[in-house]
Design an enzyme around this catalytic site. Structure first.
Site, short mmCIF file in Angstrom:
data_model
loop_
_atom_site.label_atom_id
_atom_site.label_comp_id
_atom_site.label_asym_id
_atom_site.label_seq_id
_atom_site.Cartn_x
_atom_site.Cartn_y
_atom_site.Cartn_z
CG PHE A 327 41.45 37.99 53.92
CD1 PHE A 327 41.32 36.81 54.62
CD2 PHE A 327 40.44 38.36 53.05
CE1 PHE A 327 40.21 36.00 54.45
CE2 PHE A 327 39.33 37.55 52.87
CZ PHE A 327 39.21 36.37 53.57
CG ASP A 439 33.26 41.00 50.74
OD1 ASP A 439 32.14 41.15 51.29
OD2 ASP A 439 34.33 41.26 51.31
#
Length: 641
Positions: A327, A439
């Site tokens: 990201f 994650d």
């Protein structure tokens, strides 16, 4: 003559104990909630805290809290006891039946005192104005006219916290309501929240008192004073009494006093349970104000200007780049106040707003020594989305195990055990706070100079609703760590983090990455390869040779136990995996050499037979994900699935 002295000593101790009944206990039992500690208390002992919780005397009763003249249901209490999550059933009913009626009333918080203040966060002020009038407002104000037909009202609200009411809205009735910032839109009734946290911010004097193991109290004139727990006082009284009575009697007094203290501590220690002990006051000692003075606040979030972060990173100089992930890119920076920071510069603004808000929502509510701290970021109206974290200088666990910082023997086995335990503790804390990380991997485990763990990157984490078995959501995570049952059925649970942590345990044992594209297709996944070898008890084929597996019997036993624990974490069926609380318990037993169960675990049961058939993810998924990784270290997460 000796017997009367002994009897007088006993009489003194127990008389003194009853005389100190006005002193506050160290905690209150409250049914299924955590042990209530200061600043929380019960209605019977309002003098022992700032916010009484009702219903604690009955384990089956609903737990409630009174705000103003209204009672609210308490759904849970934060581990630090400075955050109480409450539900407004009336607000929910009004919102469901007629959304506009949800803006009828303000929630009354208790007044501030020398002990501290109360805050409803996140919240938003809305102005209910006459639709027939014209209003000139700054561009950050939005208006909603959905109540116009029935109420002849226009609802105005700001995308940023305002210090003062705009003069054009001064005559409009205003109401402050709790909101869910993750659902923010132009329609306020999509993000008004019926369940919200009330946080307690202790005053500086009170925070110092709590950190010194005391309880904050108010005297008869409303002034602040710090009260110590009564066992501390009884100890001092016993010593003084012993000195007054004489040497023989003093010995008796000291022994009896110590026995009383030990028994009390033992009883309290037992009632807390093994996991709560590691979580009790850890966060209580951190009472720093989340809101930075002199800065604008966006949903109670410290906001930096784009210009000051651009200056801190030397205009995002490429030489300061720490890593790049799914990201954004992270840069090293130094603020004007001298703090070293890591600044994440999110990629495409429109596609990263959700991840930006996710990190803000989660990290501003958490305090744990093994979670990375979020200092703040830019507002959503900034030309770029930037997040500011504490700078962790020693890279990631991944780069020390199999990246550019990897050196044979640099991470000893005791150090790896500590890293495993600290990571498990952080994940256990997240799960207790209703959060699934999604994650967990070695490149998201940052290490400081002392190799203490800081779990990072909450961009795809999820807040987990209470009393649900799973959340249905599209799979997200990193190749090699992704829970296969989650991938197959799109059902996210806390056990998805347990699976990913099992892969990290295998990395700690083997010093190999989760995905190695140079291996044959059936061995690309480290988890698949390790599980097959564990089933065959072929530990020497994947254990890092630098760990002295063959030469140190104690290390060998611990590695075998950790490998067997990893095997259980990597089970395809989530109900066969242990909880993170259990994982923490097992790891402590392994570290202390008291784990006979995992040490001698064998795999004869049918449920373990064909493990690799059920857990293998599609090879194409592993290959595609692996090819997207950048081998340079340190790294942030590769792009998510």
């Amino acid at each position: 003559m000796v017997l009367p002295v002994y009897l007088s000593v006993f009489f003194f101790l127990f008389a003194d104990h009853s005389a100190s009944a006005d002193e506050c206990p160290s905690f209150f039992d409250c049914g299924n909630l955590v042990k209530l500690r200061f600043p929380l208390t019960t209605p019977e002992r309002k003098d022992c805290g700032m916010l009484p919780i009702h219903g604690c005397e009955d384990p089956n009763a609903e737990k409630t809290v009174q705000l103003g003249a209204k009672m609210f249901l308490v759904t849970r209490v934060g581990i630090s006891n400075t955050e109480v999550f409450i539900r407004d059933a009336d607000l929910q009913k009004r919102w469901v039946n007629d959304g506009c009626d949800a803006l009828c009333c303000n929630i009354t918080l208790p007044p501030s005192s020398p002990l501290g203040s109360f805050n409803m966060s996140p919240s938003m002020v809305m102005y209910k104005c006459n639709s027939s009038l014209n209003y000139s407002l700054p561009k950050q104000f939005l208006n909603y006219t959905g109540c116009g037909q029935s109420k002849n009202e226009t609802i105005f609200f700001s995308t940023q916290d305002e210090d003062d009411t705009p003069s054009s809205l001064a005559a409009c009735p205003r109401v402050e309501v709790p909101v869910n910032t993750m659902a923010f839109s132009a329609d306020p009734f999509t993000f008004i929240a019926s369940e919200f946290p009330v946080t307690i911010q202790l005053s500086n004097d009170c925070a110092s008192c709590v950190s010194d193991k005391g309880i904050c109290r108010l005297n008869s004139t409303g002034g602040f004073y710090c009260s110590k727990f009564k066992e501390h006082r009884n100890t001092r009284r016993a010593w003084k009494l012993g000195l007054l009575i004489g040497v023989p009697s003093a010995t008796v007094v000291i022994i009896i006093g110590l026995v009383v203290i030990v028994l009390r501590n033992k009883r309290r220690h037992k009632s807390l349970g093994p996991q709560n002990q590691s979580r009790t006051i850890e966060s209580d000692n951190t009472h720093s104000n989340v809101i930075l003075e002199g800065r604008h606040i966006y949903f109670k979030f410290p906001v930096f200007s784009y210009e000051e972060l651009e200056e801190a990173t030397n205009k995002f100089d490429q030489s300061r780049e720490l890593g790049s992930g799914g990201f954004g890119t992270v840069y090293y920076g130094k603020l004007k106040d001298g703090r070293e920071v890591a600044v994440k510069r999110l990629f495409e603004r429109n596609s990263c707003v959700q991840q930006f808000m996710n990190e803000v929502k989660i990290l501003t509510r958490l305090r744990h020594k093994n979670l990375v701290s979020l200092y703040g970021g830019t507002s959503r109206t900034s030309r770029e989305l930037l997040l500011v974290y504490e700078y962790i200088p020693n890279g990631t666990l991944g780069c020390h195990l199999h990246g550019n910082l990897a050196k044979p023997g640099s991470l000893s086995w005791p150090l790896r055990m500590r890293i495993a335990i600290e990571t498990a503790n952080a994940l256990s804390y997240l799960h207790a706070s209703g959060i699934v990380h999604r994650d967990v991997k070695s490149s998201n485990l940052l290490l400081d100079h002392h190799f203490c763990v800081k779990v990072a990157d909450f961009g795809i984490s999820r807040l987990f609703p209470m009393f649900v078995s799973h959340v249905s959501t599209a799979p997200a995570g990193s190749p090699g760590y992704l829970d296969p049952e989650y991938y197959q059925f799109c059902e996210l649970t806390e056990k998805s983090d347990v699976y990913s942590f099992g892969v990290v345990l295998i990395e700690l044992i083997s010093s190999k990455p989760a995905i190695i594209v140079t291996r044959t297709k059936d061995k690309i996944s480290l988890a698949n390869m390790a599980v097959k070898k564990i089933q065959r008890r072929a530990f020497t084929e994947f254990v890092d040779p630098s760990l002295c597996f063959e030469s140190d019997d104690k290390v060998k036993e611990m590695i075998i136990s950790v490998a067997n624990l990893a095997f259980q974490c990597l089970q395809r069926a989530r109900e066969l995996r242990p909880s993170m609380d259990k994982v923490v318990e097992f790891l402590h037993k392994i570290e202390n050499g008291k784990d006979d169960y995992l040490k001698h675990l064998e795999f004869h049961g049918a449920r373990f037979s064909n493990w690799e058939i059920h857990t293998s993810l599609p090879t194409s998924l592993l290959l595609d994900g692996a090819r997207s990784m950048n081998d340079s270290m340190p790294q942030l997460p590769p792009r998510t699935v």
